[in-house]
Write a protein that holds these residues in place. Structure first.
Motif, mmCIF file in Angstrom:
data_model
loop_
_atom_site.group_PDB
_atom_site.id
_atom_site.type_symbol
_atom_site.label_atom_id
_atom_site.label_comp_id
_atom_site.label_asym_id
_atom_site.label_seq_id
_atom_site.Cartn_x
_atom_site.Cartn_y
_atom_site.Cartn_z
ATOM 1 N N ALA A 52 12.558 -14.476 2.927
ATOM 2 C CA ALA A 52 12.068 -15.241 1.779
ATOM 3 C C ALA A 52 10.867 -14.583 1.109
ATOM 4 C CB ALA A 52 11.718 -16.665 2.194
ATOM 5 N N LEU A 53 10.289 -13.554 1.724
ATOM 6 C CA LEU A 53 9.200 -12.829 1.081
ATOM 7 C C LEU A 53 9.644 -12.223 -0.247
ATOM 8 C CD1 LEU A 53 7.626 -10.994 4.167
ATOM 9 C CD2 LEU A 53 6.609 -12.885 2.877
ATOM 10 N N GLU A 54 10.933 -12.019 -0.387
ATOM 11 C CA GLU A 54 11.437 -11.478 -1.652
ATOM 12 C C GLU A 54 11.079 -12.385 -2.831
ATOM 13 O OE1 GLU A 54 15.473 -10.297 -1.917
ATOM 14 O OE2 GLU A 54 15.394 -9.015 -0.138
ATOM 15 N N GLY A 55 10.850 -13.650 -2.565
ATOM 16 C CA GLY A 55 10.517 -14.577 -3.637
ATOM 17 C C GLY A 55 9.091 -14.458 -4.132
ATOM 18 N N SER A 56 8.213 -13.779 -3.353
ATOM 19 C CA SER A 56 6.806 -13.702 -3.738
ATOM 20 C C SER A 56 6.217 -12.299 -3.676
ATOM 21 C CB SER A 56 5.973 -14.627 -2.825
ATOM 22 O OG SER A 56 6.113 -14.240 -1.453
ATOM 23 N N GLU A 57 6.910 -11.359 -3.041
ATOM 24 C CA GLU A 57 6.385 -10.012 -2.859
ATOM 25 C C GLU A 57 7.210 -8.995 -3.651
ATOM 26 O OE1 GLU A 57 3.612 -9.328 -1.120
ATOM 27 O OE2 GLU A 57 3.372 -11.448 -0.596
ATOM 28 N N PRO A 58 6.634 -7.828 -3.946
ATOM 29 C CA PRO A 58 7.330 -6.832 -4.773
ATOM 30 C C PRO A 58 8.254 -5.916 -3.982
ATOM 31 C CG PRO A 58 5.115 -6.069 -4.322
ATOM 32 C CD PRO A 58 5.225 -7.434 -3.678
ATOM 33 N N PHE A 59 8.898 -6.437 -2.945
ATOM 34 C CA PHE A 59 9.818 -5.612 -2.165
ATOM 35 C C PHE A 59 10.975 -6.460 -1.659
ATOM 36 C CE2 PHE A 59 6.200 -6.821 0.607
ATOM 37 C CZ PHE A 59 6.849 -7.623 1.536
ATOM 38 N N LYS A 60 12.057 -5.784 -1.305
ATOM 39 C CA LYS A 60 13.226 -6.424 -0.700
ATOM 40 C C LYS A 60 13.063 -6.434 0.818
ATOM 41 C CE LYS A 60 15.477 -6.715 -4.649
ATOM 42 N NZ LYS A 60 15.752 -8.031 -5.280
ATOM 43 N N VAL A 61 13.808 -7.313 1.471
ATOM 44 C CA VAL A 61 13.828 -7.365 2.938
ATOM 45 C C VAL A 61 15.283 -7.256 3.377
ATOM 46 C CG1 VAL A 61 13.219 -8.669 5.000
ATOM 47 C CG2 VAL A 61 11.783 -8.853 2.955
ATOM 48 N N VAL A 62 15.621 -6.166 4.070
ATOM 49 C CA VAL A 62 17.009 -5.862 4.424
ATOM 50 C C VAL A 62 17.068 -5.438 5.887
ATOM 51 C CG1 VAL A 62 19.002 -4.370 3.930
ATOM 52 C CG2 VAL A 62 17.516 -5.118 2.058
ATOM 53 N N ASN A 63 18.059 -5.917 6.610
ATOM 54 C CA ASN A 63 18.255 -5.474 7.981
ATOM 55 C C ASN A 63 18.854 -4.071 7.990
ATOM 56 O OD1 ASN A 63 20.200 -5.448 10.629
ATOM 57 N ND2 ASN A 63 18.312 -6.586 10.988
ATOM 58 N N TYR A 64 18.429 -3.246 8.931
ATOM 59 C CA TYR A 64 18.868 -1.844 8.945
ATOM 60 C C TYR A 64 20.381 -1.699 9.090
ATOM 61 C CZ TYR A 64 19.709 -1.354 14.032
ATOM 62 O OH TYR A 64 20.206 -1.447 15.310
ATOM 63 N N VAL A 65 21.002 -2.652 9.775
ATOM 64 C CA VAL A 65 22.452 -2.597 9.944
ATOM 65 C C VAL A 65 23.151 -2.683 8.590
ATOM 66 C CG1 VAL A 65 24.419 -3.823 10.946
ATOM 67 C CG2 VAL A 65 22.336 -3.519 12.278
ATOM 68 N N ASN A 66 22.674 -3.574 7.731
ATOM 69 C CA ASN A 66 23.276 -3.718 6.414
ATOM 70 C C ASN A 66 22.976 -2.532 5.507
ATOM 71 O OD1 ASN A 66 24.512 -6.139 6.989
ATOM 72 N ND2 ASN A 66 22.890 -7.405 6.128
ATOM 73 N N LEU A 67 21.818 -1.901 5.694
ATOM 74 C CA LEU A 67 21.522 -0.710 4.885
ATOM 75 C C LEU A 67 22.452 0.438 5.285
ATOM 76 C CD1 LEU A 67 19.485 0.113 2.661
ATOM 77 C CD2 LEU A 67 18.176 1.253 4.451
ATOM 78 N N LEU A 68 22.748 0.553 6.572
ATOM 79 C CA LEU A 68 23.671 1.597 7.013
ATOM 80 C C LEU A 68 25.073 1.384 6.462
ATOM 81 C CD1 LEU A 68 22.525 1.970 10.740
ATOM 82 C CD2 LEU A 68 22.318 3.717 8.953
ATOM 83 N N THR A 69 25.546 0.149 6.476
ATOM 84 C CA THR A 69 26.891 -0.097 5.940
ATOM 85 C C THR A 69 26.916 0.080 4.432
ATOM 86 O OG1 THR A 69 26.438 -2.484 5.984
ATOM 87 C CG2 THR A 69 27.733 -1.571 7.789
ATOM 88 N N ASN A 78 0.816 -1.215 0.000
ATOM 89 C CA ASN A 78 0.000 0.000 0.000
ATOM 90 C C ASN A 78 0.850 1.265 0.000
ATOM 91 O OD1 ASN A 78 -2.354 -1.499 0.013
ATOM 92 N ND2 ASN A 78 -2.587 -1.449 2.240
ATOM 93 N N THR A 79 1.998 1.229 0.659
ATOM 94 C CA THR A 79 2.871 2.400 0.710
ATOM 95 C C THR A 79 3.852 2.448 -0.452
ATOM 96 O OG1 THR A 79 4.464 1.221 2.123
ATOM 97 C CG2 THR A 79 2.760 2.536 3.228
ATOM 98 N N LYS A 80 3.819 1.378 -1.288
ATOM 99 C CA LYS A 80 4.739 1.259 -2.433
ATOM 100 C C LYS A 80 6.207 1.296 -1.992
ATOM 101 C CE LYS A 80 1.568 3.164 -5.904
ATOM 102 N NZ LYS A 80 0.366 3.139 -5.044
ATOM 103 N N ALA A 81 6.460 0.684 -0.837
ATOM 104 C CA ALA A 81 7.837 0.631 -0.336
ATOM 105 C C ALA A 81 8.670 -0.320 -1.190
ATOM 106 C CB ALA A 81 7.845 0.166 1.116
ATOM 107 N N HIS A 82 9.875 0.103 -1.509
ATOM 108 C CA HIS A 82 10.795 -0.744 -2.265
ATOM 109 C C HIS A 82 11.433 -1.792 -1.362
ATOM 110 C CE1 HIS A 82 14.908 -1.744 -3.719
ATOM 111 N NE2 HIS A 82 14.315 -1.807 -4.893
ATOM 112 N N THR A 83 11.612 -1.417 -0.080
ATOM 113 C CA THR A 83 12.332 -2.287 0.857
ATOM 114 C C THR A 83 11.676 -2.258 2.225
ATOM 115 O OG1 THR A 83 14.410 -1.762 -0.295
ATOM 116 C CG2 THR A 83 14.583 -2.820 1.855
#
Length: 279
Positions: A208-225, A189-194
């Motif tokens: 594993a939602l990345e396999g069926s949903e239109p968004f990525k799943v990333v931990n905030y620690v990895n996004l910061l790095t 609904n928010t059209k979030a990419h991640t």
């Protein structure tokens, strides 16, 4: 503020080495001298809650090791470890250190961290929240950290899951399913990419939602790095998305399986990797 800390990464080094290495890199980037500590030898004892004598023994040994480090400050990234240290171990041990949450530590030095986030990350992100971790209100802390990243657009949502992290819902599958469905609906609904996870068990159960949903799943620690220009590959997610048992085994590789232990891999990790998130 103490410039030397013991970073307590808990028992999930086999599954989440990427987040652990990224967390250490972030602490060092804001000027903190890090002594990493984790694995089975530093268990908080929560895995043995059904046997209080065993849990006490494991926890007491961990506290003694932290005391011996002499840093005076232990930083935990795991909400279960944090909760267990305060509610259980603190009642019968002489802890010669202060305990902080990882998000608290980064947030306190966010002005320094902001100068290190030099790479733009053009993403529309939504934070995956839990309302059951009462000890530290991590959600606004992580939201503040995400706003430091150039190019990131953080979308707001009222969706918040029960429990202190997703693994707390695993024993009530219908509750986890409802929470996951609400998360997916909000992201669409928010059209979030991640979708940005806070805790490691949430990343493990939702990636594993990345396999069926239109968004990525990333931990905030990895996004910061990533915003620091550092690479951090989520091996667990790659394994989870591999598909069949044969594909998973090939993706992990014989050398990695041998390093983590054939029995652990076959009995614990492989079943996790083959299980799809229900929604």
């Amino acid at each position: 503020m103490n410039d030397k800390v013991t970073f307590w990464y808990g028992c999930n080094v086999v599954r989440h080495g990427d987040i652990i290495h990224s967390a250490i890199a972030l602490l060092e980037a804001v000027g903190i001298d890090v002594t990493p500590a984790g694995g089975a030898g530093y268990c908080c004892g929560t895995a043995k809650d059904a046997n209080l004598r065993a849990a006490e023994g494991m926890g007491r040994r961990t506290v003694e090791k932290f005391n011996a480090h002499g840093t005076g400050q232990v930083v935990s990234w795991c909400p279960s470890c944090y909760r267990h240290m305060n509610a259980f171990l603190g009642e019968y041990t002489d802890a010669q250190f202060q305990l902080s949450n990882f998000a608290q530590m980064l947030h306190a030095r966010r002005d320094v961290l902001a100068t290190k986030l030099t790479r733009r990350v053009e993403r529309k992100v939504m934070l995956h929240k839990h309302f059951g971790f009462h000890e530290v209100d991590v959600n606004p802390l992580v939201e503040d950290l995400l706003r430091l990243i150039p190019g990131v657009e953080l979308v707001g949502t009222d969706v918040s899951a029960p429990g202190h992290m997703c693994s707390a819902l695993s024993r009530v599958p219908a509750s986890l399913q409802d929470a996951t469905r609400a998360l997916c609906d909000a992201a669409v609904n928010t059209k979030a990419h991640t979708v940005i996870t806070v805790f490691h068990s949430c990343q493990r159960l939702l990636c594993a939602l990345e396999g069926s949903e239109p968004f990525k799943v990333v931990n905030y620690v990895n996004l910061l790095t990533e915003a620091m220009g550092l690479s951090s590959r989520d091996d667990y997610k790659d394994w989870k998305l591999a598909g069949s048992e044969a594909a998973v085994i090939a993706k992990v590789g014989e050398e990695r399986i041998a390093a983590m232990g054939e029995k652990l891999f076959r009995n614990s990790i492989l079943p996790e990797l083959l299980r799809r998130p229900s929604k």
